[in-house]
Write an enzyme that holds these catalytic residues in place. Structure first.
Site, PDB file in Angstrom:
ATOM      1  N   LYS A 124      -9.541  -0.917   9.705  1.00 23.56           N
ATOM      2  CA  LYS A 124      -9.419  -1.329   8.938  1.00 23.56           C
ATOM      3  C   LYS A 124      -8.296  -2.706   9.269  1.00 23.56           C
ATOM      4  CE  LYS A 124      -7.627  -2.113   3.673  1.00 23.56           C
ATOM      5  NZ  LYS A 124      -6.792  -1.046   2.713  1.00 23.56           N
ATOM      6  N   LYS A 178     -14.419  -1.469   7.817  1.00 22.81           N
ATOM      7  CA  LYS A 178     -13.892  -2.760   7.662  1.00 22.81           C
ATOM      8  C   LYS A 178     -12.755  -4.133   8.164  1.00 22.81           C
ATOM      9  CE  LYS A 178     -12.199  -3.053   2.672  1.00 22.81           C
ATOM     10  NZ  LYS A 178     -11.120  -3.018   0.955  1.00 22.81           N
ATOM     11  N   CYS A 190       0.700  -1.308  -0.185  1.00 27.70           N
ATOM     12  CA  CYS A 190       0.032  -0.047   0.242  1.00 27.70           C
ATOM     13  C   CYS A 190       0.930   1.169   0.174  1.00 27.70           C
ATOM     14  CB  CYS A 190      -0.721  -0.209   1.645  1.00 27.70           C
ATOM     15  SG  CYS A 190      -1.799  -1.492   1.150  1.00 27.70           S
TER      16      CYS A 190
HETATM   17 ZN   LIG Z   1      -4.151  -0.803  -0.147  1.00 26.79          ZN
END
Ligand SMILES: [Zn+2]
Length: 324
Positions: free
Chosen positions: A194, A247, A127
């Protein structure tokens, strides 16, 4: 003397008068996956009804979404070329920027949320920028390019940005960057809580974003942690997030309620790909009444405290609500 709860359940009108939670299409945000090309529309094997689409197909899709009463979408991009820093995401002609412009041109009143991250754009699938020494993502270096990506989305016409990378300090960094270029009224919806979840499996097929090595456990949360889950969202609220998120959703209803109780900021939940795929598979196997289980799941999200729901089921929910 006992209380007769059944008295208020005796007919449908009375039941709806006392119903505590309701669903409407105003609650939903529908995810779309943009890929370059023309006339391209490919269904994802693990997620029936979910497609990778070229921009022209996305425009058509936006028309049918609005016909169904769905006026909010969240965009994910699959670039033609991936590299170590996710350059396509930083380019004003990249797949996301181009899609935002095309959608806003064709449907100015479609509310376009953009997922803000690098995992779909990097060749390693993580990410952000890699910290090779620690086999992880370099937090502060990633904040810098996240800010650039946010400005690309903002200039292209995004209505709201949704950073999903779980970098520490990302909301503060993004708010500063947006404000510095005059986007003071552009809201930030943070993927604030998350988890590093196995429920994301099918998404990685559709977004082509599986990490090529390791996992995301150094930045996404441990599913075992409840206090930290609340603290993550409260921190993003303090940094200036306009909307918070939990999430995944289905296995985390307790966390949704905890975050709801801990803050007054609007709360979104992401009903993720694995949750969708499980319902689809069970429905197709004939072991559940798919439509009823789907609606019960959506109402559970609202009851747990969600104000809005990102879901691949949104179109099917719209059809059920329309029949009522
Ligand atoms: Zn990501």
């Amino acid at each position: 003397m006992f209380k007769r709860f059944r008295r208020l359940r005796m007919n449908a009108t009375l039941r709806s008068l006392v119903r505590e939670t309701t669903l409407s299409m105003d609650d939903f945000i529908y995810p779309l996956f943009a890929k370059s090309g023309e006339g391209f529309k490919k269904e994802i094997g693990s997620m029936p009804g979910v497609f990778q689409m070229s921009i022209d197909e996305i425009i058509k899709e936006c028309g049918s979404l609005q016909d169904l009463g769905i006026n909010s979408i969240i965009l994910f991009g699959i670039p033609e070329v991936k590299d170590s820093v996710g350059s396509d995401a930083l380019c004003e002609h990249g797949i996301i920027a181009s899609t935002i412009k095309a959608v806003k041109k064709a449907y100015p009143n479609m509310f376009v949320v953009t997922d803000l991250c690098f995992c779909e754009f990097t060749d390693h699938g993580h990410c952000g920028i890699l910290d090779i020494e620690h086999e992880s993502v370099d937090n502060d270096a990633t904040l810098e390019i996240l800010a650039k990506q946010a400005l690309v989305h903002a200039h292209a016409g995004a209505d709201m940005i949704a950073p999903s990378g779980m970098m520490d300090g990302m909301i503060e960094a993004l708010r500063e960057a947006l404000d510095s270029e005059g986007f003071i009224n552009l809201p930030i919806m943070s993927y604030s809580t998350k988890f590093a979840s196995a429920y994301y499996g099918p998404f990685r097929d559709v977004a082509e974003s599986a990490p090529s090595f390791g996992d995301r456990k150094t930045y996404q949360m441990d599913p075992a942690n409840r206090r930290e889950a609340i603290a993550e969202s409260v921190e993003d609220e303090m940094q200036g997030a306009d909307i918070l998120m939990v999430k995944p959703a289905l296995a985390y209803l307790d966390i949704i309620r905890d975050v709801r109780n801990a803050t007054s900021t609007p709360l979104c939940i992401y009903n993720v790909s694995g949750e969708y795929a499980m319902l689809k598979a069970a429905g197709r196997a004939g072991v559940i009444d798919y439509e009823r289980v789907m609606m019960e799941t959506m109402i559970a999200f609202k009851r747990a405290g969600a104000d809005m729901i990102i879901s691949y089921h949104a179109k099917e929910v719209a059809e059920v609500l329309r029949r009522k």
